[in-house]
Design a protein around this motif. Structure first.
Motif, PDB file in Angstrom:
ATOM      1  N   ALA A 133       9.861 -12.481 -13.197  1.00  0.00           N
ATOM      2  CA  ALA A 133       8.485 -11.977 -13.255  1.00  0.00           C
ATOM      3  C   ALA A 133       7.506 -13.014 -12.704  1.00  0.00           C
ATOM      4  O   ALA A 133       6.591 -12.679 -11.936  1.00  0.00           O
ATOM      5  CB  ALA A 133       8.124 -11.611 -14.689  1.00  0.00           C
ATOM      6  N   GLY A 165       5.776  -0.724 -17.328  1.00  0.00           N
ATOM      7  CA  GLY A 165       6.581  -1.611 -18.161  1.00  0.00           C
ATOM      8  C   GLY A 165       5.822  -2.295 -19.274  1.00  0.00           C
ATOM      9  O   GLY A 165       6.344  -3.226 -19.895  1.00  0.00           O
ATOM     10  N   LEU A 166       4.618  -1.831 -19.570  1.00  0.00           N
ATOM     11  CA  LEU A 166       3.788  -2.524 -20.565  1.00  0.00           C
ATOM     12  C   LEU A 166       4.382  -2.461 -21.967  1.00  0.00           C
ATOM     13  O   LEU A 166       4.123  -3.349 -22.794  1.00  0.00           O
ATOM     14  CB  LEU A 166       2.380  -1.909 -20.575  1.00  0.00           C
ATOM     15  N   THR A 192       8.608  -5.764 -13.017  1.00  0.00           N
ATOM     16  CA  THR A 192       7.178  -6.046 -12.874  1.00  0.00           C
ATOM     17  C   THR A 192       6.658  -5.614 -11.505  1.00  0.00           C
ATOM     18  O   THR A 192       5.451  -5.690 -11.255  1.00  0.00           O
ATOM     19  CB  THR A 192       6.901  -7.545 -13.068  1.00  0.00           C
ATOM     20  N   TRP A 212      13.139   1.518  -9.818  1.00  0.00           N
ATOM     21  CA  TRP A 212      12.615   1.018 -11.085  1.00  0.00           C
ATOM     22  C   TRP A 212      13.421   1.584 -12.254  1.00  0.00           C
ATOM     23  O   TRP A 212      13.812   0.847 -13.168  1.00  0.00           O
ATOM     24  CB  TRP A 212      11.147   1.397 -11.224  1.00  0.00           C
ATOM     25  N   ALA A 238       5.191 -12.885  -9.276  1.00  0.00           N
ATOM     26  CA  ALA A 238       3.750 -13.125  -9.344  1.00  0.00           C
ATOM     27  C   ALA A 238       3.335 -14.281  -8.434  1.00  0.00           C
ATOM     28  O   ALA A 238       2.204 -14.309  -7.919  1.00  0.00           O
ATOM     29  CB  ALA A 238       3.339 -13.425 -10.781  1.00  0.00           C
ATOM     30  N   LYS A 287       6.456  -2.658 -10.733  1.00  0.00           N
ATOM     31  CA  LYS A 287       5.590  -1.536 -11.140  1.00  0.00           C
ATOM     32  C   LYS A 287       5.141  -1.823 -12.575  1.00  0.00           C
ATOM     33  O   LYS A 287       5.630  -1.201 -13.523  1.00  0.00           O
ATOM     34  CB  LYS A 287       6.345  -0.205 -11.046  1.00  0.00           C
ATOM     35  N   PRO A 288       4.228  -2.766 -12.756  1.00  0.00           N
ATOM     36  CA  PRO A 288       3.899  -3.230 -14.117  1.00  0.00           C
ATOM     37  C   PRO A 288       3.271  -2.168 -14.991  1.00  0.00           C
ATOM     38  O   PRO A 288       3.358  -2.240 -16.220  1.00  0.00           O
ATOM     39  CB  PRO A 288       2.917  -4.384 -13.851  1.00  0.00           C
ATOM     40  N   GLN A 289       2.628  -1.149 -14.392  1.00  0.00           N
ATOM     41  CA  GLN A 289       1.953  -0.145 -15.213  1.00  0.00           C
ATOM     42  C   GLN A 289       2.932   0.664 -16.055  1.00  0.00           C
ATOM     43  O   GLN A 289       2.549   1.267 -17.063  1.00  0.00           O
ATOM     44  CB  GLN A 289       1.127   0.801 -14.333  1.00  0.00           C
TER      45      GLN A 289
END
Length: 318
Positions: free
Chosen positions: A109, A86-87, A80, A53, A113, A82-84
């Motif tokens: 992304a 990349g906010l 995305t 990441w 999804a 590890k979306p937590q």
């Protein structure tokens, strides 16, 4: 299992080394120092994917430096996974007006999804949201016992602040971090290296749950702070750079040298002086030479290798 962990760790470290190479300005010493930072040890010994990441994010920074806005977006889109963490990246891109980067990031992304949706159906997202809330409540309840959780929220809870109060305080900090990212990335007077360092720091501070292995990001914070000229060869700057370079690496020494007792929290390691770090390792039966002057030469090589300052205007006029 050991083979899988070793392979994953080797691949992660190789990808990160490739990503940071163009950022080190041609300095082999700086490249070796960044690519082999002790801060990565917790991720490597666990076979986690955090370094992949980080490699993607650094590669995106390198692409932005060369005004390859679409390529930067592709790298960011895959983050995305590890979306937590990349906010805050969309906030940075919107502030900088990088519309082509945003558009190109949305494609991978959306593909990522779509994969679980095609496999499990739309119920996946309902279950995901419900499970996310349950997990958040569970983590909040057991946070005082999570010795390997780091970050502001964990620190507040572990020093005795009530959970509800800690959440409010951490939410305020996350909002401040987001605002800092927005205004720094919006400015044309701020270098890309300063913008990268700001975003990396905010990524570390904003999530409510950060495991100690994710403190590997601190080594990259140090790299971009050196490039930006924020950290110089002053002794206290070098001490801070050393702390960032070590990250939570000292905690992983428990595996190799058998340290007894609970591991140090990363927030304690970050405030540990070089002498305290030396004493900590020497007590485990190993010598550890922390040469600040050598580290300073690496920092100097990095800045000298960069050459002229890069343009700070990032807007792709999309």
């Amino acid at each position: 299992l050991a083979t899988a962990v070793t392979s994953m760790s080797g691949l992660s470290l190789a990808l990160l080394a490739l990503a940071v190479r163009p950022v080190c300005g041609g300095s082999r010493g700086a490249w070796a120092a960044v690519a082999l930072a002790p801060a990565y040890l917790p991720i490597l010994v666990q076979g986690q994917n955090g370094l992949i990441w980080f490699a993607g994010l650094v590669a995106a920074f390198a692409a932005l430096r060369h005004e390859r806005f679409i390529l930067a977006g592709v790298f960011i889109g895959f983050l995305t996974l590890k979306p937590q963490y990349g906010l805050l990246i969309p906030i940075a891109l919107i502030a900088a007006g990088l519309w082509w980067t945003i558009l190109s990031a949305s494609i991978p992304a959306l593909l990522l999804a779509a994969l679980p949706t095609l496999w499990t159906g739309l119920d996946y997202w309902t279950l995901f949201v419900r499970r996310l809330g349950e997990y958040g409540n569970h983590v909040t309840a057991i946070m005082p016992t999570l010795d390997l959780a780091v970050g502001p929220f964990a620190f507040l809870v572990q020093i005795g602040v009530p959970g509800d109060t800690a959440i409010v305080l951490h939410t305020g900090l996350a909002i401040v971090a987001a605002l800092c990212v927005f205004f720094v990335w919006r400015s044309d007077e701020v270098s890309l290296d300063t913008k990268a360092a700001t975003l990396l720091i905010a990524i570390f501070l904003a999530p409510p749950l950060i495991w100690y292995n994710e403190a590997a990001i601190l080594a990259l914070v140090g790299l971009f702070m050196v490039r930006a000229g924020i950290l110089t060869q002053r002794h206290w700057h070098l001490a801070l750079l050393l702390i960032l370079w070590l990250g939570a690496g000292l905690q992983s020494l428990t595996i190799f040298v058998g340290m007894a007792g609970s591991p140090h929290h990363t927030c304690h390691v970050m405030t540990m002086s070089p002498q305290r770090a030396r004493d900590c390792v020497e007590r485990s039966g190993r010598s550890f030479d922390l040469d600040l002057h050598a580290l300073g030469r690496v920092a100097h090589e990095t800045r000298e290798g960069v050459g002229a300052r890069v343009p700070v205007r990032l807007r792709d006029r999309g």
